[in-house]
Design an enzyme around this catalytic site. Structure first.
Site, mmCIF file in Angstrom:
data_model
loop_
_atom_site.group_PDB
_atom_site.id
_atom_site.type_symbol
_atom_site.label_atom_id
_atom_site.label_comp_id
_atom_site.label_asym_id
_atom_site.label_seq_id
_atom_site.Cartn_x
_atom_site.Cartn_y
_atom_site.Cartn_z
ATOM 1 N N ASP A 184 1.049 8.123 20.190
ATOM 2 C CA ASP A 184 2.356 8.705 19.467
ATOM 3 C C ASP A 184 2.136 9.135 18.101
ATOM 4 O OD1 ASP A 184 3.583 8.376 21.988
ATOM 5 O OD2 ASP A 184 4.495 6.393 21.303
ATOM 6 N N GLY A 244 0.342 -1.125 23.505
ATOM 7 C CA GLY A 244 -0.315 -0.178 24.425
ATOM 8 C C GLY A 244 -1.536 0.040 24.424
ATOM 9 N N ARG A 279 8.403 8.539 22.941
ATOM 10 C CA ARG A 279 9.489 8.107 22.994
ATOM 11 C C ARG A 279 10.442 8.447 21.730
ATOM 12 N NH1 ARG A 279 8.356 1.794 24.785
ATOM 13 N NH2 ARG A 279 7.967 2.252 27.050
#
Length: 340
Positions: free
Chosen positions: A128, A10, A172
């Protein structure tokens, strides 16, 4: 030396800072030729390369995303992928590769290094912040800054309308963004994957709070799940790869809290907003330092290692340190978040 560079996985703010540092340091200090591959490992497989000069990277420091493009592609999972990479390495006469990416991209880098026999250095990036071995990855600071500002802005609407405002943030598998932005933004409830929650207890806390405050802010990581054995089994909807679909757990939590508290509840899903835009000074600096360390390392003959922030220092660590692992939010920070 002729060095290839790619960005995989990403996108995130700060990638261009790392590319710029590799090109400028590599050409000026080491006399290297730098070759950029389009769209991550897919570009290496396809041989989609272009030379990168100082002029090419001029002005990109403040830009989000990546000038090279990116893709979620791993050569060892593509039929003939490793052989195609080997051909590209030979055709481009590469002496080494610098791979900027998250856990998946860096795992692929290790496999390519072993299979093809070319030196590879990794640079960790992910909003993240879940790469083991580094205190921070490129993109995390910007994502937290954006998320914190969003939570700040929700306070006025929540208070004006006497509402419970649920904001779903990316994460996630780990809750770094939700926890850090939640604490910094003054969220009243923070739900992270590391700590499964009891929706009835959350509702109870909100009802208690509304005795003296007429609104609440709930920060939810997209991978948050209810605890086993509790009365509510709402879970995020998963995609074909088994990953939570953005908005799903936030939607479920919003409905459940409205039903249990009787207070109006509204959902905001930040989604890709967290990954875009101008990088913060911290991400520009980290990307630059990682880029310099990566090109210095590969010129010095290092391989199978990634750059890492350790306190105030930039170090090199073996791929085995992070491969197949997840850096969880520490218990101390989770406890601090839940106790506020």
């Amino acid at each position: 030396m002729r060095i290839g560079i790619l960005t995989g996985g990403g996108d995130c703010p700060g990638l261009n800072a790392a590319i710029r540092a590799v090109v400028k340091r590599g050409t000026a200090q080491h006399g290297c030729s730098i070759v950029g591959f389009q769209n991550g490992w897919q570009g290496v497989i396809d041989g989609d390369a272009k030379p990168l000069t100082r002029d090419d990277v001029s002005g990109i420091l403040v830009e989000g995303g990546t000038m090279l493009g990116t893709a979620r592609c791993h050569p060892h999972k593509v039929p003939g992928g490793l052989e195609a990479v080997q051909d590209t390495v030979h055709n481009e006469k590469l002496d080494g590769l610098i791979c900027i990416g998250g856990d998946g991209t860096l795992k692929a880098a290790g496999k390519v290094s072993d299979a093809v026999g070319i030196p590879v250095i990794g640079i960790p990036k992910t909003i993240d912040n879940d790469v083991v071995g580094t205190d921070a990855a490129i993109g995390f600071d910007t994502a937290v800054t954006v998320a914190t500002e969003a939570i700040d802005r929700l306070h006025s609407t929540a208070e004006s309308h006497n509402r419970v405002m649920v904001v779903e943030l990316m994460g996630r598998h780990s809750g770094w963004i939700a926890v850090t932005a939640g604490v910094a933004g003054g969220a009243d409830i923070i739900l992270a994957p590391e700590e499964p929650f009891d929706i009835d207890q959350i509702a109870k806390r909100i009802k208690h709070r509304h005795r003296y405050k007429n609104f609440s802010i709930v920060a939810v990581a997209e991978g948050a799940v209810p605890a086993e054995g509790t009365s509510w089994d709402g879970k995020p909807t998963l995609d074909a790869k088994g990953n939570p679909i953005a908005g799903s757990i936030g939607h479920e939590v919003t409905k459940a809290l409205e039903a249990r508290t009787g207070f109006p509840a509204r959902l905001t899903v930040l989604g890709y907003v967290q990954r875009g835009g101008i990088p913060t000074a911290a991400d520009r600096l980290l990307g630059t330092r990682f880029g310099v360390a990566a090109i210095d390392a590969i010129v010095a003959g290092e391989s199978h290692k990634f750059t890492a922030l350790s306190g105030e220092d930039i170090t090199l660590k073996d791929f085995s340190v992070m491969s197949g692992k997840t850096k969880w939010v520490p218990e101390e920070l989770l406890q601090a978040a839940s106790g506020l």
